[in-house]
Design an enzyme around this catalytic site. Sequence first.
Site, PDB file in Angstrom:
ATOM      1  N   GLU A 120      79.288  60.250  41.907  1.00  0.00           N
ATOM      2  CA  GLU A 120      80.512  60.260  41.109  1.00  0.00           C
ATOM      3  C   GLU A 120      81.756  60.270  41.986  1.00  0.00           C
ATOM      4  OE1 GLU A 120      81.872  64.430  39.576  1.00  0.00           O
ATOM      5  OE2 GLU A 120      79.717  64.323  39.290  1.00  0.00           O
ATOM      6  N   ASP A 143      80.750  55.828  38.760  1.00  0.00           N
ATOM      7  CA  ASP A 143      81.520  55.928  37.523  1.00  0.00           C
ATOM      8  C   ASP A 143      82.210  54.598  37.287  1.00  0.00           C
ATOM      9  OD1 ASP A 143      83.712  56.442  35.672  1.00  0.00           O
ATOM     10  OD2 ASP A 143      83.317  58.570  35.980  1.00  0.00           O
ATOM     11  N   HIS A 157      77.938  58.084  35.941  1.00  0.00           N
ATOM     12  CA  HIS A 157      78.793  59.238  35.659  1.00  0.00           C
ATOM     13  C   HIS A 157      79.800  58.833  34.586  1.00  0.00           C
ATOM     14  CE1 HIS A 157      82.427  61.781  36.826  1.00  0.00           C
ATOM     15  NE2 HIS A 157      81.501  62.707  36.710  1.00  0.00           N
ATOM     16  N   GLU A 166      72.003  66.963  41.047  1.00  0.00           N
ATOM     17  CA  GLU A 166      73.199  66.192  41.366  1.00  0.00           C
ATOM     18  C   GLU A 166      74.072  66.915  42.394  1.00  0.00           C
ATOM     19  OE1 GLU A 166      77.143  64.742  38.816  1.00  0.00           O
ATOM     20  OE2 GLU A 166      75.218  65.061  37.811  1.00  0.00           O
ATOM     21  N   HIS A 200      77.424  70.474  41.972  1.00  0.00           N
ATOM     22  CA  HIS A 200      78.851  70.218  42.160  1.00  0.00           C
ATOM     23  C   HIS A 200      79.280  70.290  43.622  1.00  0.00           C
ATOM     24  CE1 HIS A 200      81.089  70.657  38.044  1.00  0.00           C
ATOM     25  NE2 HIS A 200      80.309  69.599  38.107  1.00  0.00           N
ATOM     26  N   ASP A 210      73.254  70.228  38.251  1.00  0.00           N
ATOM     27  CA  ASP A 210      74.400  69.758  39.027  1.00  0.00           C
ATOM     28  C   ASP A 210      74.898  70.912  39.891  1.00  0.00           C
ATOM     29  OD1 ASP A 210      76.669  68.604  40.045  1.00  0.00           O
ATOM     30  OD2 ASP A 210      77.564  68.090  38.113  1.00  0.00           O
TER      31      ASP A 210
END
Length: 391
Positions: free
Chosen positions: A248, A271, A298, A222, A198, A196
């Site tokens: 997400e 999500d 997510h 991700e 981010h 990830d």
Amino acid sequence: MRITDYELYEVPPRWQLLRIETSDGVVGWGEPYTKWHFVNGSTPATRSAVDQMLQHYVLGEDPARIEALWQSMYRSSFYRGGPVHMSAIAGIDQALWDIKGKRCGEPIFELLGGRARDRVRAYEHVSAHHDESNDDPAAAAARDARRAVDEGYTAVKLVPTDTLERIDTPGAVEQARAIVGAVREAVGPEVGVALDFHGRASKTMARRLLAALEPFDPLFVEEPVLPEQWPELATLAEQTTVPLATGERLYSRWEFRPLLEAGAVDVVQPDVSSAGGITETRKIADMAETYDVSFAPHCPIGPLALASSLHLDVGAPNALVQEQVILGRERASRYVENTDWLDLRDGFVDVPDGPGLGVSVDEDAVREFAGTDLSYDRPVGRRPDGSVAER
């Protein structure tokens, strides 16, 4: 049957649990997403949105009309979408599905078409931060990943980068390579290693990092760039064999549509507690299947959100793996009376198969902990020159 009342409980660590009551005494539960909405221990934005949706569009209505109520909550707002609005709808939608399942005496996945699989693969988060026992983040990440595999996980996920400059040094790339390489060596080739970013990387650094990490065969990467930079995601997808994931921070099927049409993503990660609930997330999963794209929801919050995700996973042909942060942790079982479905077995979890969500909420525990120990602060990311960076 009519919807007669509701209560929204803010409970530690930073979750909201929504209880909806009907005239027949059937109670449904949902979990609006609140991770970044806490202000001094409360969630005024999400709470206000839940109140508005319920009071204006849901109270007094028939809970069986889930699609009609969803459309009312979504389309009656002229300025619609986004994390607060869609999180409020999501929690309410989950509770409505819980009520429908209980009323029919069936788990939600049966009402959605039944099982496409027997159980759902789950992954564990791995930390690459410095700790007291080892100052080397690569060694710490490898040790944490090996522990997860020893506990039965067949997939892990980690964040291999810290705050990045827009064009960073070779050392930043090398550190990420060392961390991921150590994890891969520790767990072997049969374990999925998801990464990830981010959204911390510019398109320049994402390109460099993907090239450096491709030899370790990540399960997926991700948010290699921020979701608002999705055209760059499409470019990156043409330059790497690494599966790219995002979602997400996308909140409806309309936001996923351009990514799918552009071939920009291999894994969608909506999500269920922020993307409009079970109703909308199922539509996103179905749309992704049309483009041969995998579905990996997510879910970094509580038991109702995880249960909702599992009901979707078990019925989605394109489901890949489920994020979770609560298996084996007391903070989940604190609010749940039936905890058998929270057990990991050979890397998989079972979907709760009781009526509705299949989760028996301990209402006494929810009320006991409501409003306590909720402080949460998300600091601003800073680079060495003082400029704001992604965290």
